[in-house]
Design an enzyme around this catalytic site. Structure first.
Site, PDB file in Angstrom:
ATOM      1  N   TYR A  49       0.814  -1.224   0.000  1.00  0.00           N
ATOM      2  CA  TYR A  49       0.000   0.000   0.000  1.00  0.00           C
ATOM      3  C   TYR A  49       0.849   1.276   0.000  1.00  0.00           C
ATOM      4  CZ  TYR A  49      -3.608  -3.375   1.438  1.00  0.00           C
ATOM      5  OH  TYR A  49      -4.436  -4.464   1.531  1.00  0.00           O
ATOM      6  N   LEU A 192     -17.560  -3.479   0.627  1.00  0.00           N
ATOM      7  CA  LEU A 192     -18.674  -2.722   0.018  1.00  0.00           C
ATOM      8  C   LEU A 192     -18.605  -2.851  -1.500  1.00  0.00           C
ATOM      9  CD1 LEU A 192     -18.229   0.526   2.190  1.00  0.00           C
ATOM     10  CD2 LEU A 192     -19.635  -1.493   2.703  1.00  0.00           C
ATOM     11  N   LYS A 232     -12.978   0.566   3.593  1.00  0.00           N
ATOM     12  CA  LYS A 232     -12.033   1.674   3.470  1.00  0.00           C
ATOM     13  C   LYS A 232     -12.807   2.969   3.209  1.00  0.00           C
ATOM     14  CE  LYS A 232      -9.942   4.324   0.227  1.00  0.00           C
ATOM     15  NZ  LYS A 232     -10.532   5.000  -0.924  1.00  0.00           N
ATOM     16  N   SER A 233     -12.416   4.014   3.888  1.00  0.00           N
ATOM     17  CA  SER A 233     -12.914   5.333   3.498  1.00  0.00           C
ATOM     18  C   SER A 233     -11.881   6.370   3.869  1.00  0.00           C
ATOM     19  CB  SER A 233     -14.237   5.673   4.184  1.00  0.00           C
ATOM     20  OG  SER A 233     -14.604   6.985   3.821  1.00  0.00           O
ATOM     21  N   ARG A 238     -17.669   9.038   7.086  1.00  0.00           N
ATOM     22  CA  ARG A 238     -17.991   7.672   6.648  1.00  0.00           C
ATOM     23  C   ARG A 238     -17.340   6.631   7.546  1.00  0.00           C
ATOM     24  NH1 ARG A 238     -17.263   8.412   0.164  1.00  0.00           N
ATOM     25  NH2 ARG A 238     -19.304   9.332  -0.250  1.00  0.00           N
ATOM     26  N   ASN A 242     -19.555   3.856   9.295  1.00  0.00           N
ATOM     27  CA  ASN A 242     -19.322   2.422   9.084  1.00  0.00           C
ATOM     28  C   ASN A 242     -19.137   1.650  10.395  1.00  0.00           C
ATOM     29  OD1 ASN A 242     -19.497   3.081   6.407  1.00  0.00           O
ATOM     30  ND2 ASN A 242     -17.309   2.847   5.960  1.00  0.00           N
TER      31      ASN A 242
HETATM   32  P1  A2P Z   1     -14.249   7.148   0.143  1.00  0.00           P
HETATM   33  O1  A2P Z   1     -12.885   6.596   0.485  1.00  0.00           O
HETATM   34  O2  A2P Z   1     -14.199   8.278  -0.826  1.00  0.00           O
HETATM   35  O3  A2P Z   1     -15.081   7.444   1.359  1.00  0.00           O
HETATM   36  P2  A2P Z   1     -14.442  -1.043  -0.204  1.00  0.00           P
HETATM   37  O4  A2P Z   1     -14.023  -0.965   1.222  1.00  0.00           O
HETATM   38  O5  A2P Z   1     -15.484  -2.054  -0.492  1.00  0.00           O
HETATM   39  O6  A2P Z   1     -13.267  -1.171  -1.159  1.00  0.00           O
HETATM   40  O7  A2P Z   1     -15.160   0.326  -0.567  1.00  0.00           O
HETATM   41  C1  A2P Z   1     -14.458   1.512  -0.473  1.00  0.00           C
HETATM   42  C2  A2P Z   1     -15.178   2.543  -1.276  1.00  0.00           C
HETATM   43  O8  A2P Z   1     -16.451   2.817  -0.698  1.00  0.00           O
HETATM   44  C3  A2P Z   1     -14.429   3.822  -1.292  1.00  0.00           C
HETATM   45  O9  A2P Z   1     -14.596   4.340  -2.579  1.00  0.00           O
HETATM   46  C4  A2P Z   1     -15.120   4.680  -0.245  1.00  0.00           C
HETATM   47  O10 A2P Z   1     -15.061   6.022  -0.658  1.00  0.00           O
HETATM   48  C5  A2P Z   1     -16.530   4.173  -0.303  1.00  0.00           C
HETATM   49  N1  A2P Z   1     -17.209   4.219   1.001  1.00  0.00           N
HETATM   50  C6  A2P Z   1     -16.754   3.738   2.167  1.00  0.00           C
HETATM   51  N2  A2P Z   1     -17.664   3.903   3.142  1.00  0.00           N
HETATM   52  C7  A2P Z   1     -18.726   4.513   2.567  1.00  0.00           C
HETATM   53  C8  A2P Z   1     -19.989   4.950   3.047  1.00  0.00           C
HETATM   54  N3  A2P Z   1     -20.329   4.800   4.329  1.00  0.00           N
HETATM   55  N4  A2P Z   1     -20.827   5.545   2.161  1.00  0.00           N
HETATM   56  C9  A2P Z   1     -20.476   5.701   0.883  1.00  0.00           C
HETATM   57  N5  A2P Z   1     -19.313   5.303   0.356  1.00  0.00           N
HETATM   58  C10 A2P Z   1     -18.438   4.710   1.194  1.00  0.00           C
END
Ligand code: A2P
Length: 275
Positions: A49, A192, A232-233, A238, A242
């Site tokens: 990463y 997600l 991940k966010s 968010r 989460n």
């Molecule tokens: P961001 O980082 O801009 O918040 P995954 O964990 O399945 O890979 O998904 C990550 C993606 O989902 C990222 O693009 C993140 O965007 C977005 N994401 C994470 N939590 C949320 C949430 N609670 N609502 C909307 N989008 C989310």
């Protein structure tokens, strides 16, 4: 805060952590601070990463502000693109440890790289590192049940965790059953579906019925399957959202409706496709 999951090495794993894949290095300290502030106790990092140094700095800063390091679980993973030799595994581990500046709690093989046929030997080195007391828990990532079967048969040591892509389109029911049978914790990456599953109409309907967001509905589904996950966010609100998944439960009808969404569609790479 969801309950911890017991692991076969006697330790407990926070069910819900946050991941640092694709978090830019310059944003990492900020995201980690926001995550710890929100109450997460597991941070999923990796050599690949490219932000372990920044993760380490954020952990030190948090410790100075009163976050007890031993209450946190920090993950790193062996990438092994250039070499899979035992010395390379040890050097990569030491390099991640130096970058983090803090002990690694969970160390994983990032990809099985099956075409190289060396993951059993890589695993033996992880077992040695654990036996030497350098890391608490060892696991793998992106392993299929066949890869796991070989590790278990040839070394007698079962990984505590297998971190794999999983979300409602790719629930991994068979792999989860194999994990359950062997006491392996399933930890979902892209839980997600890289945000794509948030737009699924069934998910949206279920979320609305419970008065929660689509992300919260999916996170609840993972937890009710008995798995761990690392959404991940990069946005503090968010990250908080989460983690706020304890005030509702999905019913059997919701779980069945989500089970019907399985398409097998991946948002990431197949375990066999990375050499
Ligand atoms: P961001 O980082 O801009 O918040 P995954 O964990 O399945 O890979 O998904 C990550 C993606 O989902 C990222 O693009 C993140 O965007 C977005 N994401 C994470 N939590 C949320 C949430 N609670 N609502 C909307 N989008 C989310």
């Amino acid at each position: 805060m969801p309950a911890d999951l017991p692991m076969l090495d006697g330790r407990a794993l926070p069910a819900l952590g946050f991941g640092l894949y694709k978090v830019p290095a310059e944003q990492t300290a900020e995201v980690v601070a926001a995550g710890l502030d929100a109450g997460y106790r597991l941070v999923d990092g990796a050599e690949f990463y490219g932000n372990e140094r920044e993760l380490g700095e954020a952990l030190r800063r948090a410790e100075q502000q009163g976050v007890a390091r031993d209450a946190l679980t920090v993950t790193s993973k062996f990438w092994g693109e250039s070499s899979q030799e035992p010395a390379a595994v040890r050097e990569a581990f030491a390099q991640s440890e130096r970058a983090l500046g803090t002990p690694i709690d969970v160390y994983m093989i990032h990809w099985p790289r099956p075409a190289r046929d060396s993951y059993v030997d890589v695993w033996r080195t992880l077992v040695e590192l654990r036996d030497e007391g350098r890391v608490r828990t060892i696991g793998v990532s992106n392993f299929t049940h066949e890869h796991l079967r070989r590790l278990i048969e040839e070394t007698g040591v079962t990984p505590a965790i297998n971190q794999v892509e999983s979300h409602p389109w790719l629930p991994q029911h068979e792999l989860r059953a194999f994990h359950r049978h062997h006491g392996i914790v399933t930890q979902a990456w892209s839980p997600l579906g890289r945000s794509r599953v948030l737009h699924d109409p069934t998910i949206q309907r279920i979320a609305a019925a419970h008065g929660v967001s689509p992300a919260q509905a999916i996170i609840r589904w993972h937890l009710q399957l008995g798995g761990a996950l690392i959404p991940k966010s990069t946005h503090p609100h968010r990250l908080r959202e989460n983690l706020d998944v304890d005030r509702f439960r999905l019913g059997d009808d919701d779980m069945a409706a989500i089970a019907a969404l399985e398409t097998g569609e991946r948002t990431g790479t197949h375990p066999d496709d990375r050499n």
